[in-house]
Design a protein around this motif. Structure first.
Motif, PDB file in Angstrom:
ATOM      1  N   TYR A 122      67.480  -8.183  18.794  1.00 20.31           N
ATOM      2  CA  TYR A 122      68.366  -8.835  18.241  1.00 20.31           C
ATOM      3  C   TYR A 122      67.947  -9.357  16.724  1.00 20.31           C
ATOM      4  O   TYR A 122      68.878  -9.550  15.773  1.00 20.31           O
ATOM      5  CB  TYR A 122      68.748 -10.183  18.979  1.00 20.31           C
ATOM      6  N   LEU A 123      66.451  -9.590  16.600  1.00 16.71           N
ATOM      7  CA  LEU A 123      66.094  -9.965  15.362  1.00 16.71           C
ATOM      8  C   LEU A 123      65.630  -8.835  14.635  1.00 16.71           C
ATOM      9  O   LEU A 123      65.734  -9.060  13.225  1.00 16.71           O
ATOM     10  CB  LEU A 123      64.801 -11.084  15.546  1.00 16.71           C
ATOM     11  N   TRP A 129      65.031   1.748  18.329  1.00  9.96           N
ATOM     12  CA  TRP A 129      66.374   1.371  17.504  1.00  9.96           C
ATOM     13  C   TRP A 129      65.936   0.951  16.217  1.00  9.96           C
ATOM     14  O   TRP A 129      65.840  -0.099  15.855  1.00  9.96           O
ATOM     15  CB  TRP A 129      67.154   0.346  18.129  1.00  9.96           C
ATOM     16  N   PRO A 130      65.608   2.047  15.267  1.00 10.61           N
ATOM     17  CA  PRO A 130      65.131   1.499  14.022  1.00 10.61           C
ATOM     18  C   PRO A 130      65.794   0.736  13.015  1.00 10.61           C
ATOM     19  O   PRO A 130      65.311   0.329  12.133  1.00 10.61           O
ATOM     20  CB  PRO A 130      64.610   2.980  13.329  1.00 10.61           C
ATOM     21  N   GLU A 131      66.986   0.801  13.322  1.00  6.54           N
ATOM     22  CA  GLU A 131      68.124   0.048  12.563  1.00  6.54           C
ATOM     23  C   GLU A 131      68.671  -1.131  13.028  1.00  6.54           C
ATOM     24  O   GLU A 131      69.639  -2.007  12.453  1.00  6.54           O
ATOM     25  CB  GLU A 131      69.214   0.905  11.760  1.00  6.54           C
ATOM     26  N   SER A 132      68.112  -1.608  14.327  1.00 10.81           N
ATOM     27  CA  SER A 132      68.630  -2.871  14.820  1.00 10.81           C
ATOM     28  C   SER A 132      68.009  -4.290  14.284  1.00 10.81           C
ATOM     29  O   SER A 132      67.109  -4.177  13.508  1.00 10.81           O
ATOM     30  CB  SER A 132      68.285  -2.778  16.268  1.00 10.81           C
ATOM     31  N   GLY A 133      68.764  -5.223  14.710  1.00  8.77           N
ATOM     32  CA  GLY A 133      68.265  -6.600  14.230  1.00  8.77           C
ATOM     33  C   GLY A 133      68.762  -7.078  12.962  1.00  8.77           C
ATOM     34  O   GLY A 133      69.292  -6.489  12.162  1.00  8.77           O
ATOM     35  N   LEU A 134      68.917  -8.555  12.908  1.00 10.93           N
ATOM     36  CA  LEU A 134      69.187  -9.397  11.856  1.00 10.93           C
ATOM     37  C   LEU A 134      68.544  -9.038  10.611  1.00 10.93           C
ATOM     38  O   LEU A 134      69.336  -9.005   9.506  1.00 10.93           O
ATOM     39  CB  LEU A 134      69.015 -10.717  12.150  1.00 10.93           C
ATOM     40  N   ILE A 189      64.194  -3.610   3.607  1.00 14.10           N
ATOM     41  CA  ILE A 189      64.084  -4.263   4.855  1.00 14.10           C
ATOM     42  C   ILE A 189      62.624  -4.884   4.876  1.00 14.10           C
ATOM     43  O   ILE A 189      62.429  -5.974   5.312  1.00 14.10           O
ATOM     44  CB  ILE A 189      64.057  -3.126   5.870  1.00 14.10           C
ATOM     45  N   ALA A 190      61.663  -4.287   4.201  1.00 16.08           N
ATOM     46  CA  ALA A 190      60.345  -5.047   4.241  1.00 16.08           C
ATOM     47  C   ALA A 190      60.274  -6.036   3.467  1.00 16.08           C
ATOM     48  O   ALA A 190      59.823  -7.298   3.704  1.00 16.08           O
ATOM     49  CB  ALA A 190      59.326  -3.983   3.595  1.00 16.08           C
TER      50      ALA A 190
END
Length: 304
Positions: A122-123, A129-134, A189-190
């Motif tokens: 979720y975070l 799932w490399p593109e998942s999360g807030l 993302i980083a």
């Protein structure tokens, strides 16, 4: 006894709807306390806990600054070490924080400071799932307000804030911590991940201030705080979480196993002596817990 601990756990989890807005009361305001019965001195205990927490936060923030200036593995290792140390300071005085939360009716605020088990995907991104999360969502504005809104949005385990969430963002969920480029890179993302660490830290400091008041405690608040502490102790050993996609960071398990009950036994002596006058048997239960563990304290709480 298992039934008692299970009941405690259910009680705590049922109150963990963590979609909590920024509390409107000012830090230190104690509007929900009953001054007539709150006569257990806690000033020294509170000051000591606050100072330890603030020192840990300052060391963690300095490590974040060092990493931002020099994004190398040595700085990342130091960053992880300082987060664990700050978390240990929080766990050491969890009984006080839980008692304040009971006294001020701010259990949801305390839960937000350290929500687990949680859904890690979720975070942040997961290997599968490399593109998942807030953090990976470019359409989500990265602000404290948005993170508060997302915290527990549809489920109590959807954590976007708190120590456990910080461990997920910093370390990931695998036995091997996240690789340096995932935190040190210049990609979007980083950059968002580093920004997240800063924002989540600021929210933790704000929440901690709201639980810090210079006021006495009462016996009922301490008993309530102890109930929540024992429920937390039982929850740390939760297993079979993977089937539900839930996760407890290894550091969370380890620090709580090592320090949570020790922190209860090492509570401020002045506060303990005053509490014992109103709650006979607590000193003996604390002493017995050195050998019997949480069962001794649960038995004392469950007595008629």
């Amino acid at each position: 006894m298992r039934y008692f601990l299970a009941a405690l756990l259910a009680l705590v989890l049922s109150g963990c709807d963590n979609n909590t807005p920024e509390p409107e009361s000012a830090p230190g305001e104690a509007t929900d306390m009953s001054a007539a019965v709150a006569d257990i001195p806690a000033t020294d205990w509170q000051n000591n806990a606050d100072q330890t927490f603030q020192n840990g936060a300052a060391a963690w923030q300095q490590a974040m600054n060092d990493f931002e200036q020099n994004r190398e593995q040595a700085q990342l290792d130091a960053l992880r070490e300082q987060l664990e140390s700050w978390y240990a300071a929080f766990v050491d005085h969890y009984l006080l924080a839980a008692s304040r939360a009971c006294q001020l009716n701010q259990q949801e605020l305390l839960n937000r400071m350290d929500t687990w088990p949680l859904y890690p995907g979720y975070l942040d991104a997961l290997p599968e799932w490399p593109e998942s999360g807030l953090i990976s969502d470019p359409y989500l504005e990265m602000t404290r307000k948005s993170l508060r809104t997302q915290h527990g949005a549809t489920d109590a385990s959807e954590a976007s804030l708190g120590f456990a969430a910080l461990f997920v963002a910093l370390n990931g969920t695998e036995e091997t911590p996240k690789a340096l480029p995932l935190l040190a890179g210049d990609d979007e993302i980083a950059l968002r991940r580093r920004e997240y660490l800063q924002l989540a830290t600021e929210q933790l400091l704000t929440d901690a201030k709201l639980l810090s008041v210079e006021a006495p405690l009462d016996s009922q608040a301490l008993k309530c705080g102890l109930e929540h502490t024992l429920a937390r102790d039982a929850r740390k050993a939760s297993t079979d979480l993977e089937a539900e996609g839930l996760f407890i960071p290894a550091t969370v398990r380890e620090v709580n196993a090592e320090r949570l009950l020790k922190g209860v036994r090492n509570m401020d002596q002045t506060a303990l002596e005053a509490w014992a006058e109103k709650a006979p048997g607590i000193e003996e239960a604390l002493a017995a817990s050195k050998k019997e563990g949480p069962d001794a304290l649960a038995t004392w709480l469950n007595q008629p």
